[in-house]
Design a protein around this motif. Structure first.
Motif, PDB file in Angstrom:
ATOM      1  N   TYR A 109      -0.436 -18.792   2.839  1.00  0.00           N
ATOM      2  CA  TYR A 109      -0.739 -17.498   2.235  1.00  0.00           C
ATOM      3  C   TYR A 109      -0.007 -17.343   0.904  1.00  0.00           C
ATOM      4  CZ  TYR A 109      -2.711 -16.250   6.761  1.00  0.00           C
ATOM      5  OH  TYR A 109      -3.474 -16.229   7.899  1.00  0.00           O
ATOM      6  N   GLY A 110      -0.629 -16.636  -0.022  1.00  0.00           N
ATOM      7  CA  GLY A 110       0.046 -16.285  -1.264  1.00  0.00           C
ATOM      8  C   GLY A 110       1.029 -15.158  -1.018  1.00  0.00           C
ATOM      9  N   VAL A 111       2.167 -15.200  -1.700  1.00  0.00           N
ATOM     10  CA  VAL A 111       3.228 -14.196  -1.523  1.00  0.00           C
ATOM     11  C   VAL A 111       3.617 -13.680  -2.912  1.00  0.00           C
ATOM     12  CG1 VAL A 111       5.567 -13.783  -0.679  1.00  0.00           C
ATOM     13  CG2 VAL A 111       4.051 -15.298   0.595  1.00  0.00           C
ATOM     14  N   TRP A 112       3.506 -12.371  -3.111  1.00  0.00           N
ATOM     15  CA  TRP A 112       3.660 -11.777  -4.434  1.00  0.00           C
ATOM     16  C   TRP A 112       4.550 -10.545  -4.389  1.00  0.00           C
ATOM     17  CZ3 TRP A 112       0.940 -14.840  -7.815  1.00  0.00           C
ATOM     18  CH2 TRP A 112      -0.075 -15.634  -7.275  1.00  0.00           C
ATOM     19  N   GLY A 113       5.037 -10.132  -5.552  1.00  0.00           N
ATOM     20  CA  GLY A 113       5.844  -8.922  -5.663  1.00  0.00           C
ATOM     21  C   GLY A 113       5.192  -7.910  -6.580  1.00  0.00           C
ATOM     22  N   LEU A 114       5.354  -6.626  -6.240  1.00  0.00           N
ATOM     23  CA  LEU A 114       4.868  -5.519  -7.076  1.00  0.00           C
ATOM     24  C   LEU A 114       5.859  -4.380  -6.911  1.00  0.00           C
ATOM     25  CD1 LEU A 114       2.836  -4.023  -8.847  1.00  0.00           C
ATOM     26  CD2 LEU A 114       1.499  -3.538  -6.778  1.00  0.00           C
ATOM     27  N   THR A 115       6.617  -4.092  -7.967  1.00  0.00           N
ATOM     28  CA  THR A 115       7.740  -3.180  -7.819  1.00  0.00           C
ATOM     29  C   THR A 115       7.830  -2.178  -8.959  1.00  0.00           C
ATOM     30  OG1 THR A 115      10.163  -3.063  -7.585  1.00  0.00           O
ATOM     31  CG2 THR A 115       9.302  -4.841  -8.951  1.00  0.00           C
ATOM     32  N   ASN A 116       8.216  -0.951  -8.622  1.00  0.00           N
ATOM     33  CA  ASN A 116       8.659   0.013  -9.621  1.00  0.00           C
ATOM     34  C   ASN A 116      10.141  -0.255  -9.874  1.00  0.00           C
ATOM     35  OD1 ASN A 116       6.176   1.253  -9.778  1.00  0.00           O
ATOM     36  ND2 ASN A 116       6.764   3.067  -8.613  1.00  0.00           N
ATOM     37  N   TRP A 117      10.450  -0.811 -11.034  1.00  0.00           N
ATOM     38  CA  TRP A 117      11.837  -1.212 -11.325  1.00  0.00           C
ATOM     39  C   TRP A 117      12.012  -1.295 -12.833  1.00  0.00           C
ATOM     40  CZ3 TRP A 117      14.524  -4.629  -7.262  1.00  0.00           C
ATOM     41  CH2 TRP A 117      15.902  -4.712  -7.509  1.00  0.00           C
ATOM     42  N   SER A 118      13.168  -0.899 -13.306  1.00  0.00           N
ATOM     43  CA  SER A 118      13.473  -0.945 -14.736  1.00  0.00           C
ATOM     44  C   SER A 118      13.516  -2.381 -15.253  1.00  0.00           C
ATOM     45  CB  SER A 118      14.828  -0.287 -14.993  1.00  0.00           C
ATOM     46  OG  SER A 118      15.301  -0.588 -16.298  1.00  0.00           O
ATOM     47  N   HIS A 119      12.993  -2.571 -16.461  1.00  0.00           N
ATOM     48  CA  HIS A 119      13.062  -3.907 -17.071  1.00  0.00           C
ATOM     49  C   HIS A 119      14.502  -4.294 -17.380  1.00  0.00           C
ATOM     50  CE1 HIS A 119      13.984  -2.893 -21.351  1.00  0.00           C
ATOM     51  NE2 HIS A 119      13.421  -1.735 -21.027  1.00  0.00           N
ATOM     52  N   GLU A 120      15.406  -3.308 -17.424  1.00  0.00           N
ATOM     53  CA  GLU A 120      16.799  -3.592 -17.769  1.00  0.00           C
ATOM     54  C   GLU A 120      17.630  -4.063 -16.582  1.00  0.00           C
ATOM     55  OE1 GLU A 120      18.479  -0.847 -21.026  1.00  0.00           O
ATOM     56  OE2 GLU A 120      16.930   0.382 -20.080  1.00  0.00           O
ATOM     57  N   THR A 121      17.194  -3.778 -15.368  1.00  0.00           N
ATOM     58  CA  THR A 121      18.001  -4.156 -14.198  1.00  0.00           C
ATOM     59  C   THR A 121      17.276  -5.069 -13.220  1.00  0.00           C
ATOM     60  OG1 THR A 121      17.350  -2.095 -13.077  1.00  0.00           O
ATOM     61  CG2 THR A 121      19.447  -2.074 -14.273  1.00  0.00           C
ATOM     62  N   PHE A 122      15.974  -5.286 -13.401  1.00  0.00           N
ATOM     63  CA  PHE A 122      15.234  -6.082 -12.423  1.00  0.00           C
ATOM     64  C   PHE A 122      15.790  -7.500 -12.278  1.00  0.00           C
ATOM     65  CE2 PHE A 122      11.908  -9.156 -11.348  1.00  0.00           C
ATOM     66  CZ  PHE A 122      11.648  -8.734 -10.053  1.00  0.00           C
ATOM     67  N   HIS A 123      16.282  -8.071 -13.364  1.00  0.00           N
ATOM     68  CA  HIS A 123      16.801  -9.448 -13.304  1.00  0.00           C
ATOM     69  C   HIS A 123      17.867  -9.618 -12.236  1.00  0.00           C
ATOM     70  CE1 HIS A 123      20.706  -8.618 -15.326  1.00  0.00           C
ATOM     71  NE2 HIS A 123      20.024  -7.612 -15.836  1.00  0.00           N
ATOM     72  N   LEU A 124      18.550  -8.535 -11.885  1.00  0.00           N
ATOM     73  CA  LEU A 124      19.618  -8.619 -10.896  1.00  0.00           C
ATOM     74  C   LEU A 124      19.092  -9.019  -9.523  1.00  0.00           C
ATOM     75  CD1 LEU A 124      21.491  -5.374 -11.956  1.00  0.00           C
ATOM     76  CD2 LEU A 124      22.277  -7.727 -12.337  1.00  0.00           C
TER      77      LEU A 124
END
Length: 209
Positions: A109-124
């Motif tokens: 199965y394909g596994v994906w992410g879709l999130t409401n998250w700031s571009h400034e902190t998502f890298h964490l």
């Protein structure tokens, strides 16, 4: 739609893949009563409101003067601390979720992410939990795209970018309105209530693990 074979599963991040815990970041650093108020559902200091603006694509530097003006310097400094130490609000992956993702991948199965998250902190998220990045085939981040769940456009962008058909996807989110948003574009939206419940929901939709 219920008869369509599921090929892909899309996950929200905070409250689904990750434990998001504002208190873990602030507790012991600021007065208990202030931290309790900030972490309450009816937070009078508006942390969720300001963070939601960041999730929608606004920069911290743009929002911060509003926090100072609306909440005062003391609360604004706490909000700055929170954003500067955001990794501390992400104490762990939620139980069973890495294993669920691994099982989905193992079964094709394909596994994906879709999130409401700031571009400034998502890298964490990926820096602290690199296994998530290894398992996900791709992720759409609201703050990068300046789109925001539950609006249809962010789900449609994810489907297009990932090359998916809505009726063949399941989407897990811990926020009811985001589940509704997924359903409205034809995705099987499911309210997340833990890894075991997620496995049951997938099984009911024909996913075999």
């Amino acid at each position: 739609m219920a008869n369509s074979p599921i090929t892909d599963v899309i996950f929200d991040f905070c409250g689904v893949l990750l434990d998001w815990n504002t208190r873990a970041c602030l507790e012991g650093k600021f007065p208990d009563d202030v931290v309790t108020a900030i972490c309450a559902d009816n937070d009078p200091h508006g942390f969720f409101h300001y963070e939601d603006r960041m999730d929608a694509g606004e920069d911290f530097a743009t929002i911060y003067p509003d926090v100072v003006r609306e909440q005062g310097e003391d609360i604004a400094q706490i909000f700055k601390y929170y954003i500067d130490h955001y990794a501390d609000a992400l104490p762990r992956t939620l139980p069973g979720m890495v294993e669920l993702m691994e099982d989905l991948k193992r079964h094709g199965y394909g596994v994906w992410g879709l999130t409401n998250w700031s571009h400034e902190t998502f890298h964490l998220a990926f820096e602290k939990f690199p296994r998530l990045e290894q398992l996900l085939d791709g992720t759409v981040v609201s703050g990068v795209e300046k789109l925001h769940k539950p609006n249809a456009d962010i789900y449609e962008l994810a489907l297009k970018r990932f090359g998916l058909k809505a009726e063949q996807c399941v989407f897990f989110d811990d926020t009811a309105k985001n589940v509704v948003g997924a359903n409205e574009v034809g995705i099987h939206g499911v309210l997340f209530e833990g890894a075991l419940a997620a496995r049951d929901s997938l099984a009911q939709l024909g996913v075999r693990l």
